[in-house]
Motif scaffolding. Structure first.
Motif, short mmCIF file in Angstrom:
data_model
loop_
_atom_site.label_atom_id
_atom_site.label_comp_id
_atom_site.label_asym_id
_atom_site.label_seq_id
_atom_site.Cartn_x
_atom_site.Cartn_y
_atom_site.Cartn_z
N ALA A 374 0.83 -1.21 0.00
CA ALA A 374 0.00 0.00 0.00
C ALA A 374 0.86 1.25 0.00
CB ALA A 374 -0.92 0.00 1.22
N GLN A 375 2.06 1.15 0.54
CA GLN A 375 2.92 2.32 0.65
C GLN A 375 3.72 2.60 -0.62
OE1 GLN A 375 2.81 -0.19 3.09
NE2 GLN A 375 1.35 1.10 4.22
N ASN A 376 4.05 1.57 -1.42
CA ASN A 376 4.96 1.80 -2.54
C ASN A 376 4.33 1.68 -3.93
OD1 ASN A 376 4.72 -0.91 -3.22
ND2 ASN A 376 6.81 -1.47 -2.67
N VAL A 377 3.09 1.21 -4.04
CA VAL A 377 2.57 0.87 -5.35
C VAL A 377 2.38 2.10 -6.23
CG1 VAL A 377 0.12 0.91 -4.66
CG2 VAL A 377 0.86 -0.53 -6.57
N VAL A 378 1.98 3.23 -5.66
CA VAL A 378 1.81 4.44 -6.48
C VAL A 378 3.16 4.92 -7.00
CG1 VAL A 378 1.02 6.84 -6.49
CG2 VAL A 378 -0.29 5.11 -5.26
N ASP A 379 4.13 5.06 -6.11
CA ASP A 379 5.45 5.52 -6.54
C ASP A 379 6.10 4.55 -7.50
OD1 ASP A 379 7.80 7.47 -5.91
OD2 ASP A 379 8.66 5.45 -5.73
N LEU A 380 5.94 3.25 -7.25
CA LEU A 380 6.58 2.24 -8.09
C LEU A 380 6.04 2.25 -9.52
CD1 LEU A 380 8.65 -0.06 -8.00
CD2 LEU A 380 6.80 -1.60 -7.34
N GLU A 382 4.13 4.74 -10.96
CA GLU A 382 4.00 6.05 -11.59
C GLU A 382 5.31 6.81 -11.70
OE1 GLU A 382 0.43 7.10 -12.51
OE2 GLU A 382 0.89 4.96 -12.48
N ARG A 383 6.35 6.39 -10.99
CA ARG A 383 7.61 7.12 -11.04
C ARG A 383 8.84 6.22 -11.17
NH1 ARG A 383 11.80 8.86 -7.94
NH2 ARG A 383 11.11 7.54 -6.23
N THR A 384 9.03 5.33 -10.17
CA THR A 384 10.26 4.55 -10.11
C THR A 384 10.46 3.66 -11.33
OG1 THR A 384 10.04 4.53 -7.70
CG2 THR A 384 11.58 2.95 -8.67
N SER A 385 9.40 3.04 -11.81
CA SER A 385 9.52 2.09 -12.92
C SER A 385 10.09 2.74 -14.18
CB SER A 385 8.15 1.48 -13.24
OG SER A 385 7.23 2.49 -13.57
N TYR A 386 9.85 4.03 -14.36
CA TYR A 386 10.38 4.71 -15.55
C TYR A 386 11.90 4.86 -15.48
CZ TYR A 386 5.55 5.78 -16.64
OH TYR A 386 4.21 5.66 -16.93
N ALA A 387 12.44 4.91 -14.26
CA ALA A 387 13.90 4.97 -14.12
C ALA A 387 14.51 3.58 -14.15
CB ALA A 387 14.25 5.67 -12.81
N VAL A 388 13.80 2.59 -13.60
CA VAL A 388 14.34 1.23 -13.52
C VAL A 388 14.31 0.54 -14.89
CG1 VAL A 388 13.97 -1.06 -12.52
CG2 VAL A 388 13.73 1.00 -11.10
N TYR A 389 13.21 0.71 -15.63
CA TYR A 389 13.05 0.03 -16.91
C TYR A 389 13.17 1.04 -18.05
CZ TYR A 389 11.13 -3.62 -13.92
OH TYR A 389 10.97 -4.56 -12.94
N GLY A 390 14.37 1.14 -18.57
CA GLY A 390 14.58 2.08 -19.68
C GLY A 390 13.94 1.62 -20.97
N ASP A 391 13.83 0.30 -21.14
CA ASP A 391 13.23 -0.24 -22.36
C ASP A 391 11.70 -0.21 -22.23
OD1 ASP A 391 13.44 -1.94 -24.91
OD2 ASP A 391 12.17 -3.17 -23.59
N GLN A 392 11.02 0.34 -23.23
CA GLN A 392 9.57 0.52 -23.17
C GLN A 392 8.85 -0.82 -23.10
OE1 GLN A 392 8.01 3.19 -26.10
NE2 GLN A 392 5.91 2.51 -25.81
N THR A 393 9.32 -1.81 -23.84
CA THR A 393 8.66 -3.11 -23.84
C THR A 393 8.73 -3.75 -22.46
OG1 THR A 393 9.20 -3.42 -26.17
CG2 THR A 393 8.60 -5.39 -24.91
N ARG A 394 9.90 -3.69 -21.83
CA ARG A 394 10.05 -4.27 -20.49
C ARG A 394 9.19 -3.52 -19.47
NH1 ARG A 394 15.85 -4.61 -18.35
NH2 ARG A 394 14.72 -5.71 -16.70
N ARG A 395 9.12 -2.21 -19.64
CA ARG A 395 8.33 -1.42 -18.71
C ARG A 395 6.85 -1.77 -18.81
NH1 ARG A 395 10.24 2.96 -20.02
NH2 ARG A 395 8.70 3.57 -21.59
#
Length: 623
Positions: A374-380, A382-395
């Protein structure tokens, strides 16, 4: 004949113990006058004593009634919510006992204030206002506890003491059986609410005014909840397959890129409901739906309003309108064109709604071990995943996996009698925030859904209205950093210009920091002017009352030109706005509204950061 026989008998004077006809004026002088004076004094004393006795009676019974009302309030204060998540068998019994105890106290308060003395005193002008208020409040509390809360507490199922399956199916059966009682309870709550609103609100007795105000606030909160529960009791059982299998298109909205209903449609799933058993048949992402557009025929007004955006053919623009049934019908038609399968409705939710659900169910885990809480799902998402997964397909694949993991956790919780009540309460909270929206392809169900917030309907009723809607026009994911505020001020009273003057101030701030991933700051709009990474572009639309006119507008203190249109009867004014990184822009609209003498209905578009709104209703116009 003897002498005695021939004497004439003298007349006898009436004496004590003898029958006599009273003679006017006979007896001692002044006796009748004294009797009359005594009778008059007795009558006057009785007449004088009646108000005093009545006041004393009202005072004593009023104190007793207040004690009973306070006792009822203490009982009800122990209830967190009539549908509280913690409804274990023991807790449910305690809550039901508290409701019944409150009902007994309220009934006694009603009896104490229901006699002829209270009735007569309540009829007095001015002096009787607090009596009428207290008497009406006691009657309202009696009806609220006895005819509303008691049947509600009886109808709602308790959580199971163990984790046995089939909890949702059992709850739906109980809800369907209780639907008539819940509908009646909601109707009574609306009646009681109206009765309390009609009671005198400003009397010469502050204690009476406070009691009325507190009861009114409680009813203003409770009545809509009961209406929601009564609608759910009628639509949830058939929608979740009690009468036969159903299928729904479920869209996960990405609120980092704003759209009218919340965020751009990203990952999706197909939900199957069969007799209360839920399962997901398919997951996918927006790439699959790119070429799946379809026109369900939404009318000439819709076509004119969104001409150029092509919402029926461009998937990313399919929910630019804040009226959710438009998006739902487009998505349903697109899915049928893409697969040949018809769905029974559409559900939309966003990461904030997911965080509510995970708060009730506990964490979920993706296939690669990522833990969603509940604490990390919004940030993960909406924000973090764009930095972690540079490839659009993987994201995009990550988004689908996150949706799949969260969905599996939700399905498990829905079938568990221990966690289902908490899950239902989380769903209710998400619906009230506008982050969980539901559309049914079945006309009667949709009619009921459309009357409540979770139907996502842009209301078309007349009266004051205020709605700020932004659509991302850059193709970026910068709306994660967007702040919005709205000030609606109708305090002006000069209506000589043909309407009630209303000033609307909209402030938008872009908090995007430096160093964001390129996909987040992408400018797919390819503007003809120079931009920097983090600059955003928005289509800012203000939805006013039906018939409202725009007298003028300023952007950052300078005159601004806005386009105008209509949607579902509302006047809509739109500005194409460039919002540079780390900047704040202010748009002021000067409107002439048909009526603005009370607080408007407020449309809240659900994004990452909630809208800050201040509404200042004005008074009566002067010519």
């Amino acid at each position: 004949m003897t002498e005695q026989d021939t004497r004439t008998a003298a007349p006898r004077r009436p004496g004590p113990g003898r029958d006599a006809v009273p003679v006017p004026g006979s007896g001692r002088p002044g006796t009748g006058a004294r009797v009359r004076r005594r009778a008059l004094r007795a009558a006057l004393l009785t007449a004088a004593a009646l108000p005093v006795g009545t006041a004393l009676w009202i005072g004593v019974t009023g104190v007793l009634a207040r004690s009973e009302m306070l006792a009822a309030q203490r009982d009800l204060d122990g209830l967190r919510h009539p549908a509280a998540a913690d409804r274990t068998p023991g807790t449910a019994r305690e809550q039901l006992a508290a409701v019944r105890s409150a009902a007994r106290h309220a009934a006694r308060a009603h009896r104490l204030t229901g006699g002829p003395a209270w009735y007569a005193a309540a009829l007095l002008p001015v002096a009787g206002d607090p009596v009428r208020t207290v008497r009406g409040a006691a009657r309202a509390a009696d009806r609220l506890t006895g005819q509303v809360l008691t049947p509600l507490a009886d109808a709602l199922p308790a959580a199971a003491p163990d984790g046995r399956g089939g909890a949702l199916a059992e709850a739906l059966t109980a809800l369907r059986r209780s639907a008539p009682r819940l509908v009646r309870a909601a109707g009574v709550a609306d009646e009681v609410r109206a009765e309390v609103h009609r009671l005198p609100a400003a009397t010469w007795l502050p204690a009476a005014d406070r009691a009325r105000a507190g009861l009114s606030r409680q009813l203003d909160r409770l009545a809509p909840v009961l209406t929601d529960v009564s609608v759910a009791a009628r639509v949830l059982p058939p929608m979740l397959g009690v009468q036969g299998e159903r299928h729904y298109f479920l869209a996960f909205q990405n609120i980092a890129e704003a759209r009218g209903t919340g965020g751009v449609p990203g990952a999706f799933a197909v939900l199957r409901a069969d007799r209360g058993r839920l399962s997901f048949e398919r997951f996918g992402n927006n790439t699959e739906m790119t070429a799946a557009g379809a026109d369900p025929g939404l009318g000439a007004e819709f076509a004119a309003r969104y001409r150029g955006a092509d919402p029926t053919t461009v998937w990313a623009n399919s929910n630019m309108s804040p009226h959710f049934p438009y998006a739902a019908r487009i998505w349903s038609a697109a899915w049928q064109r893409h697969t040949g399968e018809r769905v029974d409705g559409v559900i939309a939710l966003d990461p904030v709604a997911l965080s509510r659900f995970l708060g009730a169910t506990g964490p979920a885990r993706t296939a690669d071990g990522t833990v969603l809480t509940a604490q990390n799902v919004v940030d993960l998402t909406e924000r973090t995943s764009y930095a972690v997964y540079g490839d659009q397909t993987r994201r995009k694949a990550f988004f689908v996996e996150a949706a799949r993991a969260a969905a599996a956790r939700l399905m498990s919780a829905a079938d568990d009698g221990r966690t289902l009540p908490g899950l239902l309460l989380a769903a209710y909270g998400a619906e009230q925030d506008g982050r969980l929206k539901v559309f049914s392809a079945h006309a009667e169900e949709e009619r009921l859904l459309a009357s409540r917030p979770y139907g996502g309907v842009l209301p078309d009723a007349p009266g004051p209205f205020a709605g700020l809607v932004v659509n991302n026009a850059a193709g970026s994911k910068l709306d994660y950093y967007l702040d919005r505020s709205l000030l609606w001020d109708a305090r002006g009273d000069d209506c000589s210009g043909g309407g009630h003057p209303v000033t609307v101030t909209v402030t938008l701030a872009n908090r995007a920091p430096a160093g964001l991933p390129g996909y987040v700051t992408l400018r797919e709009d390819a503007p003809p002017y120079r931009t920097r990474p983090g600059d955003n572009r928005l289509l800012v639309s203000y939805y006013a009352s039906a018939g409202a006119l725009l007298a003028g507008a300023e952007l950052d203190g300078r005159p601004a030109l806005l386009s105008s249109g209509t949607e579902r009867g509302h006047a809509v004014f739109t500005l194409d706005l460039e919002l540079p990184a780390r900047s704040r822009r202010t748009l002021v609209l000067h409107l002439l509204e048909p009526r603005a003498d009370h607080t408007p209905v407020l449309l809240r578009q659900p994004l990452v950061t909630p809208l800050r709104a201040v509404l200042k209703p004005g008074g009566t116009c002067r010519a």
